[in-house]
Design a protein around this motif. Structure first.
Motif, PDB file in Angstrom:
ATOM      1  N   LEU A 168       0.837  -1.209   0.000  1.00  0.00           N
ATOM      2  CA  LEU A 168       0.000   0.000   0.000  1.00  0.00           C
ATOM      3  C   LEU A 168       0.869   1.254   0.000  1.00  0.00           C
ATOM      4  O   LEU A 168       0.586   2.218  -0.728  1.00  0.00           O
ATOM      5  CB  LEU A 168      -0.921  -0.001   1.219  1.00  0.00           C
ATOM      6  N   GLN A 194       0.779   4.005  -2.970  1.00  0.00           N
ATOM      7  CA  GLN A 194       0.475   5.411  -2.693  1.00  0.00           C
ATOM      8  C   GLN A 194       1.575   6.335  -3.189  1.00  0.00           C
ATOM      9  O   GLN A 194       1.324   7.510  -3.478  1.00  0.00           O
ATOM     10  CB  GLN A 194       0.255   5.595  -1.188  1.00  0.00           C
ATOM     11  N   ARG A 245      -7.976   1.662  -3.231  1.00  0.00           N
ATOM     12  CA  ARG A 245      -7.570   2.807  -2.411  1.00  0.00           C
ATOM     13  C   ARG A 245      -6.679   3.788  -3.161  1.00  0.00           C
ATOM     14  O   ARG A 245      -6.709   4.991  -2.881  1.00  0.00           O
ATOM     15  CB  ARG A 245      -6.814   2.316  -1.169  1.00  0.00           C
ATOM     16  N   THR A 246      -5.867   3.286  -4.079  1.00  0.00           N
ATOM     17  CA  THR A 246      -4.831   4.125  -4.676  1.00  0.00           C
ATOM     18  C   THR A 246      -4.980   4.353  -6.176  1.00  0.00           C
ATOM     19  O   THR A 246      -4.391   5.284  -6.713  1.00  0.00           O
ATOM     20  CB  THR A 246      -3.449   3.490  -4.441  1.00  0.00           C
TER      21      THR A 246
END
Length: 249
Positions: free
Chosen positions: A23, A27, A52-53
């Motif tokens: 993660l 990011q 999420r990214t």
């Protein structure tokens, strides 16, 4: 933001540390390749990181214990990564390992043999290309053998020594080898254990430390995620053996 064309490969994508590390790289703009034995669990992590990214996250099956398949795994990747990170770890059961050679062998092979063989393969490929970074997650348990976990500790000590030798071999070529020692980490593997807050990191903390170390933002080649561990292990390492034998550590 890191160059979007850089690629990292993470070995051990089902672990909490593995997920947090992937993660952190996603990011930062890296393309992420994940490898794991349990594809179902790893796929959930891959999907979550991508959601999420918005990063490109690809998943590949790998059993670190199948040494005859490691070279094929590396050859079949879509690209030779810029950075390879191995977070594979198996604490095992010390009491069982004392009387069950097969269990002990699994702990040795999972923590040392498999990761060392695979990192060696990528080291050779990086040398041919002329660039690359290798990050191996070892353990403070390998800094000195303790009666409560010496099978796991011995395996991690072996991996630490391997990474040190690999770093020495590759240094003239400008390739980096980073050893990361997280100490206690609040993960599924340590669930139920009483962990001292000062010495216990969160998975995200480890992931951030790995990214910073690999990018050269932490100058050391051997990283204790929480610096206090360097002092703690220096003290433990300095205890004379006659005294150390009497301690319950």
């Amino acid at each position: 933001m890191t160059d979007i064309h850089k690629t990292m490969l993470l070995i051990g994508a089902t672990s909490d540390i593995g997920r947090a590390t992937a993660l952190a790289y996603a990011q930062a703009g890296w393309r992420v390749l994940l490898a794991a034995r349990n594809i179902e669990v790893a796929q959930r992590n891959a999907d979550d990181i991508a959601a999420r990214t918005g990063a490109e996250v690809n998943l590949y099956p790998l059993d670190i214990l199948q040494s005859d398949a490691l070279s094929t795994f590396a050859d079949n990747l879509p690209v030779l990564p810029d950075t390879v990170i191995c977070v594979v770890g198996e604490m095992g059961d010390q009491k069982r390992a004392q009387s069950d050679p097969e269990h002990a062998a699994m702990v040795f092979r999972t923590n040392f043999e498999g990761p060392a063989l695979l990192m060696g393969l990528f080291a050779n490929r990086f040398l041919t290309r002329g660039s690359g970074t290798i990050v191996g997650v070892s353990s403070v348990a390998g800094d000195r053998g303790r009666g409560t976990n010496y099978v796991y500790g011995a395996a991690k000590a072996g991996f630490t020594a391997f990474l040190s030798g690999l770093r020495n071999r590759l240094a003239p070529s400008g390739l980096r080898v980073v050893t990361v020692k997280p100490g206690f980490v609040r993960t599924r593997m340590t669930a139920g254990m009483k962990l001292p807050p000062l010495l216990t990191a969160e998975p995200g903390e480890v992931g951030a430390a790995i990214l910073a170390a690999a990018e050269g933002k932490r100058g050391r080649d051997v990283i204790y995620v929480r610096p206090v561990w360097r002092g703690v292990m220096s003290i433990i390492g300095a205890i004379p053996e006659p005294i150390f034998k009497k301690l319950k550590l």
